[in-house]
Design a protein around this motif. Structure first.
Motif, PDB file in Angstrom:
ATOM      1  N   GLU A   1      -7.911   8.176  -5.716  1.00  0.00           N
ATOM      2  CA  GLU A   1      -7.596   7.046  -6.584  1.00  0.00           C
ATOM      3  C   GLU A   1      -8.244   7.236  -7.951  1.00  0.00           C
ATOM      4  O   GLU A   1      -9.410   7.613  -8.036  1.00  0.00           O
ATOM      5  CB  GLU A   1      -8.111   5.734  -5.980  1.00  0.00           C
ATOM      6  N   ALA A   2      -7.488   6.972  -8.999  1.00  0.00           N
ATOM      7  CA  ALA A   2      -8.012   7.020 -10.360  1.00  0.00           C
ATOM      8  C   ALA A   2      -8.176   5.580 -10.858  1.00  0.00           C
ATOM      9  O   ALA A   2      -7.481   4.672 -10.397  1.00  0.00           O
ATOM     10  CB  ALA A   2      -7.051   7.778 -11.270  1.00  0.00           C
ATOM     11  N   PRO A   3      -9.098   5.361 -11.787  1.00  0.00           N
ATOM     12  CA  PRO A   3      -9.292   4.007 -12.321  1.00  0.00           C
ATOM     13  C   PRO A   3      -8.081   3.512 -13.109  1.00  0.00           C
ATOM     14  O   PRO A   3      -7.380   4.290 -13.747  1.00  0.00           O
ATOM     15  CB  PRO A   3     -10.502   4.156 -13.244  1.00  0.00           C
ATOM     16  N   ILE A   4      -7.842   2.198 -13.042  1.00  0.00           N
ATOM     17  CA  ILE A   4      -6.780   1.526 -13.794  1.00  0.00           C
ATOM     18  C   ILE A   4      -7.464   0.567 -14.763  1.00  0.00           C
ATOM     19  O   ILE A   4      -8.488  -0.024 -14.419  1.00  0.00           O
ATOM     20  CB  ILE A   4      -5.859   0.718 -12.854  1.00  0.00           C
TER      21      ILE A   4
ATOM     22  N   ILE B   1      -8.612   0.884  -7.308  1.00  0.00           N
ATOM     23  CA  ILE B   1      -7.949   0.097  -6.269  1.00  0.00           C
ATOM     24  C   ILE B   1      -7.550   1.023  -5.125  1.00  0.00           C
ATOM     25  O   ILE B   1      -7.029   2.117  -5.359  1.00  0.00           O
ATOM     26  CB  ILE B   1      -6.711  -0.621  -6.834  1.00  0.00           C
ATOM     27  N   GLU B   2      -7.786   0.547  -3.919  1.00  0.00           N
ATOM     28  CA  GLU B   2      -7.511   1.324  -2.714  1.00  0.00           C
ATOM     29  C   GLU B   2      -6.038   1.716  -2.620  1.00  0.00           C
ATOM     30  O   GLU B   2      -5.155   0.864  -2.709  1.00  0.00           O
ATOM     31  CB  GLU B   2      -7.896   0.447  -1.507  1.00  0.00           C
ATOM     32  N   ARG B   3      -5.765   3.020  -2.492  1.00  0.00           N
ATOM     33  CA  ARG B   3      -4.433   3.613  -2.300  1.00  0.00           C
ATOM     34  C   ARG B   3      -3.455   3.347  -3.447  1.00  0.00           C
ATOM     35  O   ARG B   3      -2.247   3.398  -3.253  1.00  0.00           O
ATOM     36  CB  ARG B   3      -3.800   3.142  -0.982  1.00  0.00           C
ATOM     37  N   LEU B   4      -3.955   3.072  -4.658  1.00  0.00           N
ATOM     38  CA  LEU B   4      -3.094   2.900  -5.828  1.00  0.00           C
ATOM     39  C   LEU B   4      -3.549   3.825  -6.943  1.00  0.00           C
ATOM     40  O   LEU B   4      -4.715   4.197  -7.025  1.00  0.00           O
ATOM     41  CB  LEU B   4      -3.128   1.458  -6.338  1.00  0.00           C
ATOM     42  N   ASN B   5      -2.622   4.187  -7.832  1.00  0.00           N
ATOM     43  CA  ASN B   5      -2.868   5.098  -8.944  1.00  0.00           C
ATOM     44  C   ASN B   5      -3.440   6.430  -8.439  1.00  0.00           C
ATOM     45  O   ASN B   5      -4.461   6.906  -8.916  1.00  0.00           O
ATOM     46  CB  ASN B   5      -3.801   4.465  -9.982  1.00  0.00           C
TER      47      ASN B   5
ATOM     48  N   GLY C   1       3.625  -4.139  -9.428  1.00  0.00           N
ATOM     49  CA  GLY C   1       4.105  -4.895  -8.282  1.00  0.00           C
ATOM     50  C   GLY C   1       3.363  -4.600  -6.994  1.00  0.00           C
ATOM     51  O   GLY C   1       3.515  -5.331  -6.019  1.00  0.00           O
ATOM     52  N   LYS C   2       2.537  -3.574  -6.964  1.00  0.00           N
ATOM     53  CA  LYS C   2       1.805  -3.224  -5.742  1.00  0.00           C
ATOM     54  C   LYS C   2       0.471  -3.970  -5.703  1.00  0.00           C
ATOM     55  O   LYS C   2      -0.130  -4.237  -6.736  1.00  0.00           O
ATOM     56  CB  LYS C   2       1.548  -1.718  -5.675  1.00  0.00           C
ATOM     57  N   THR C   3       0.030  -4.284  -4.491  1.00  0.00           N
ATOM     58  CA  THR C   3      -1.253  -4.950  -4.321  1.00  0.00           C
ATOM     59  C   THR C   3      -2.207  -4.044  -3.563  1.00  0.00           C
ATOM     60  O   THR C   3      -1.789  -3.173  -2.796  1.00  0.00           O
ATOM     61  CB  THR C   3      -1.101  -6.280  -3.548  1.00  0.00           C
ATOM     62  N   GLY C   4      -3.478  -4.278  -3.774  1.00  0.00           N
ATOM     63  CA  GLY C   4      -4.495  -3.504  -3.087  1.00  0.00           C
ATOM     64  C   GLY C   4      -5.858  -4.141  -3.266  1.00  0.00           C
ATOM     65  O   GLY C   4      -6.026  -5.098  -4.025  1.00  0.00           O
ATOM     66  N   LYS C   5      -6.838  -3.584  -2.548  1.00  0.00           N
ATOM     67  CA  LYS C   5      -8.198  -4.096  -2.579  1.00  0.00           C
ATOM     68  C   LYS C   5      -9.016  -3.301  -3.595  1.00  0.00           C
ATOM     69  O   LYS C   5      -8.911  -2.080  -3.667  1.00  0.00           O
ATOM     70  CB  LYS C   5      -8.817  -3.966  -1.192  1.00  0.00           C
ATOM     71  N   VAL C   6      -9.835  -4.002  -4.372  1.00  0.00           N
ATOM     72  CA  VAL C   6     -10.678  -3.343  -5.368  1.00  0.00           C
ATOM     73  C   VAL C   6     -11.821  -2.631  -4.655  1.00  0.00           C
ATOM     74  O   VAL C   6     -12.569  -3.241  -3.901  1.00  0.00           O
ATOM     75  CB  VAL C   6     -11.235  -4.364  -6.396  1.00  0.00           C
ATOM     76  N   MET C   7     -11.927  -1.317  -4.893  1.00  0.00           N
ATOM     77  CA  MET C   7     -13.004  -0.534  -4.295  1.00  0.00           C
ATOM     78  C   MET C   7     -14.227  -0.501  -5.200  1.00  0.00           C
ATOM     79  O   MET C   7     -15.357  -0.542  -4.730  1.00  0.00           O
ATOM     80  CB  MET C   7     -12.529   0.900  -4.038  1.00  0.00           C
ATOM     81  N   ARG C   8     -13.985  -0.390  -6.521  1.00  0.00           N
ATOM     82  CA  ARG C   8     -15.071  -0.286  -7.487  1.00  0.00           C
ATOM     83  C   ARG C   8     -14.662  -0.924  -8.798  1.00  0.00           C
ATOM     84  O   ARG C   8     -13.504  -0.833  -9.189  1.00  0.00           O
ATOM     85  CB  ARG C   8     -15.371   1.194  -7.758  1.00  0.00           C
ATOM     86  N   VAL C   9     -15.596  -1.570  -9.474  1.00  0.00           N
ATOM     87  CA  VAL C   9     -15.366  -2.091 -10.818  1.00  0.00           C
ATOM     88  C   VAL C   9     -16.248  -1.281 -11.758  1.00  0.00           C
ATOM     89  O   VAL C   9     -17.437  -1.095 -11.496  1.00  0.00           O
ATOM     90  CB  VAL C   9     -15.720  -3.591 -10.914  1.00  0.00           C
ATOM     91  N   LEU C  10     -15.657  -0.775 -12.833  1.00  0.00           N
ATOM     92  CA  LEU C  10     -16.399   0.007 -13.826  1.00  0.00           C
ATOM     93  C   LEU C  10     -16.442  -0.803 -15.125  1.00  0.00           C
ATOM     94  O   LEU C  10     -15.608  -0.601 -16.017  1.00  0.00           O
ATOM     95  CB  LEU C  10     -15.711   1.359 -14.049  1.00  0.00           C
TER      96      LEU C  10
END
Length: 111
Positions: free
Chosen positions: A66-69, A40-44, A23-32
């Motif tokens: 932040e860890a990758p999701i 995602i910025e400030r998530l996970n 349910g949380k939204t955020g901006k993608v910092m990096r795609v692996l």
């Protein structure tokens, strides 16, 4: 093994659809793409215990980062629909392609 091509790109606004941060939204910092994950910025957020090294810039202690999701656990967030949406590809008149929202056909991002 070749990495897959994903429709989620850096600086996209995404919503987490499953997991701890659902349910949380955020901006993608990096795609692996080779791992099939996004950061995602400030998530996970996870805590990492780090040892200080000799120089002054690397301080020891507990660092939150932040860890990758998994990319399958996020969906692009459409501002016009105000909801997470699936993404389609539309060919433009000049031959270029752009990503579009499957709900409202709004162009997503600045391709």
């Amino acid at each position: 093994m070749a990495s897959a091509k994903y429709k989620i790109k850096k600086n996209d606004t995404v919503m987490v659809v499953t997991g701890r941060d659902r349910g949380k939204t955020g901006k993608v910092m990096r795609v692996l793409p080779e791992a099939g994950r996004v950061v995602i910025e400030r998530l996970n957020l996870v805590k990492r215990h780090t040892k200080s090294s000799g120089n002054a810039q690397r301080q020891g202690g507990i660092i939150e980062k932040e860890a990758p999701i998994a990319i399958s656990n996020v969906m692009i967030f459409c501002d016009r629909c105000n909801a997470p949406v699936r993404v389609g590809i539309k060919a433009n008149d000049d031959g270029s392609k752009s990503r579009v929202c499957r709900r409202c056909s709004e162009v997503i991002g600045n391709d």
